[in-house]
Write an enzyme that holds these catalytic residues in place. Structure first.
Site, PDB file in Angstrom:
ATOM      1  N   LYS A 173       0.865  -1.182   0.000  1.00  0.00           N
ATOM      2  CA  LYS A 173       0.000   0.000   0.000  1.00  0.00           C
ATOM      3  C   LYS A 173       0.900   1.229   0.000  1.00  0.00           C
ATOM      4  CE  LYS A 173      -3.589   2.305   2.675  1.00  0.00           C
ATOM      5  NZ  LYS A 173      -4.558   2.154   3.764  1.00  0.00           N
ATOM      6  N   LYS A 230      -2.231  -1.518  -3.771  1.00  0.00           N
ATOM      7  CA  LYS A 230      -3.111  -0.356  -3.691  1.00  0.00           C
ATOM      8  C   LYS A 230      -2.280   0.917  -3.762  1.00  0.00           C
ATOM      9  CE  LYS A 230      -6.065   1.909  -0.435  1.00  0.00           C
ATOM     10  NZ  LYS A 230      -6.387   2.008   0.927  1.00  0.00           N
TER      11      LYS A 230
HETATM   12  C1  PBG Z   1      -7.221   3.039   5.492  1.00  0.00           C
HETATM   13  C2  PBG Z   1      -7.659   3.023   4.079  1.00  0.00           C
HETATM   14  C3  PBG Z   1      -7.564   4.049   3.137  1.00  0.00           C
HETATM   15  C4  PBG Z   1      -8.133   3.558   1.957  1.00  0.00           C
HETATM   16  C5  PBG Z   1      -8.575   2.274   2.214  1.00  0.00           C
HETATM   17  N1  PBG Z   1      -8.251   1.957   3.530  1.00  0.00           N
HETATM   18  C6  PBG Z   1      -7.084   5.442   3.274  1.00  0.00           C
HETATM   19  C7  PBG Z   1      -5.679   5.768   3.548  1.00  0.00           C
HETATM   20  O1  PBG Z   1      -4.802   4.908   3.635  1.00  0.00           O
HETATM   21  O2  PBG Z   1      -5.441   6.959   3.715  1.00  0.00           O
HETATM   22  C8  PBG Z   1      -8.228   4.308   0.662  1.00  0.00           C
HETATM   23  C9  PBG Z   1      -9.185   3.763  -0.330  1.00  0.00           C
HETATM   24  C10 PBG Z   1      -9.484   4.671  -1.468  1.00  0.00           C
HETATM   25  O3  PBG Z   1      -8.834   5.710  -1.696  1.00  0.00           O
HETATM   26  O4  PBG Z   1     -10.425   4.341  -2.192  1.00  0.00           O
HETATM   27  N2  PBG Z   1      -8.243   2.752   6.382  1.00  0.00           N
END
Ligand code: PBG
Length: 327
Positions: free
Chosen positions: A195, A248
């Site tokens: 991520k 991601k």
């Molecule tokens: C964290 C989380 C995020 C997203 C999914 N889980 C936000 C982040 O890391 O700031 C982002 C998903 C998206 O942008 O669609 N709980």
């Protein structure tokens, strides 16, 4: 042999033959739809930066999940927006927490839906960071202790699969051990393994109220410049017991999806995140691109790169196209 004997265009002449040789297809069972559940009553509010995406209060969320089920989408991933935030995000491990209540309700009313929970803290903490703060940064091992509590609570309240998204070192191992010790050894973990610290999460943070109150997430999420490091993260999560690994965002990281597909036998999930959705919606609204075609092309590229599963805000739109025979 070469041209003029070889003519690749022969296989593009008619729709029938184009379909016969098509290598990648989007199907309903590729899809996971994200759902935002919030406190309050009788609330269905559109996220302003994500047209077509809503935040639902508990009394309205069941209908939203039924709609997803009726379209043939097999799974949802739930995000909660609690009424009260605190320093540690304690709503995440309470039986009366927003996610726990949503899980019980949806499990009862729509038992055929597969319920995945995002396991994190940023929507639940006053500071908006993904764990326990210590000297201005997320403290890794203290956060692990709270992650275990959250994981057990989600499982106890009906989650079918957990998706830890905080990029905390050791999170998969800690959650696996916690689940196993409580008799939840059958609950899989889909790890947000690679991520990135991405600007593509902007619209989500509006939807989930999870913007960090100070600083950024660069001390826990990955540097967008790195690919080898993504493989390292994936291999660690596999060792720690992940059942599915995730990349991601998706679109700007297709090379990472491809590399991971080559290096693991586990199913690979890609998260087509909020910013990717909003860009297409916005340009579509302006009439600058053909929204549907760009959406299909984008999701195809993610699958072609090697993703088995796609989490996407487009899931309902794609399902409609599949169901009507348009795709
Ligand atoms: C964290 C989380 C995020 C997203 C999914 N889980 C936000 C982040 O890391 O700031 C982002 C998903 C998206 O942008 O669609 N709980």
């Amino acid at each position: 042999m070469e041209f003029p004997k070889l003519r690749p265009r022969r296989l593009r002449k008619r729709k029938n033959i184009r379909e016969l040789i098509r290598e990648t297809k989007l199907t309903l069972d590729d899809l996971i739809y994200p759902i935002f559940v919030r406190h309050g009553e009788n609330v269905v509010e559109e996220v302003s930066s994500m047209p077509g995406v809503y935040r639902y209060s508990l009394d309205r969320v069941v209908d939203a999940v039924k709609e997803v089920r009726d379209l043939g989408i097999p799974a949802v991933i739930l995000f909660g927006i609690p009424e009260h935030k605190d320093e540690v995000g304690s709503d995440t491990w309470k039986d009366e927490g927003i996610i726990q209540r949503a899980l019980r309700l949806i499990k009862k009313e729509v038992p055929e839906m597969y319920l995945i929970t995002d396991v994190c803290f940023c929507e639940y903490t006053t500071h908006g960071h993904c764990g326990v703060l210590y000297e201005g940064d997320v403290h890794n091992d203290l956060t692990l202790e709270n992650l275990k509590k959250q994981a057990i609570s989600h499982a106890r309240n009906g989650a079918d699969m957990l998706a830890p998204s905080g990029m905390i070192d050791g999170m998969v191992k800690a959650i696996r051990e916690a689940l196993d010790s409580e008799g939840f050894e059958q609950i899989p973990i889909m790890a947000y393994s690679a991520k990135y610290a991405s600007a593509f999460y902007g619209p989500f943070r509006e939807a989930a109220e999870s913007t960090p109150a100070f600083g950024d997430r660069k001390s826990y999420q990955m540097d967008p410049a790195n690919r080898r490091e993504a493989l390292k993260e994936v291999l660690l999560d596999v060792q720690e017991g992940a059942d599915i690994v995730m990349v991601k965002p998706a679109l700007a990281y297709l090379d990472v999806i491809y590399a991971i597909r080559e290096h693991t036998l586990l199913p690979v999930c890609a998260y087509n995140v909020s910013g990717e959705y909003s860009m297409i919606k916005a340009a579509g609204r302006l009439g600058w691109i053909e929204e549907k075609r760009v959406m299909v092309e984008t999701l195809l590229s993610i699958k072609r790169a090697g993703a088995d599963i796609i989490i996407t805000y487009f899931a309902k739109d794609i399902a409609q196209m599949i169901n009507s025979g348009e795709l």
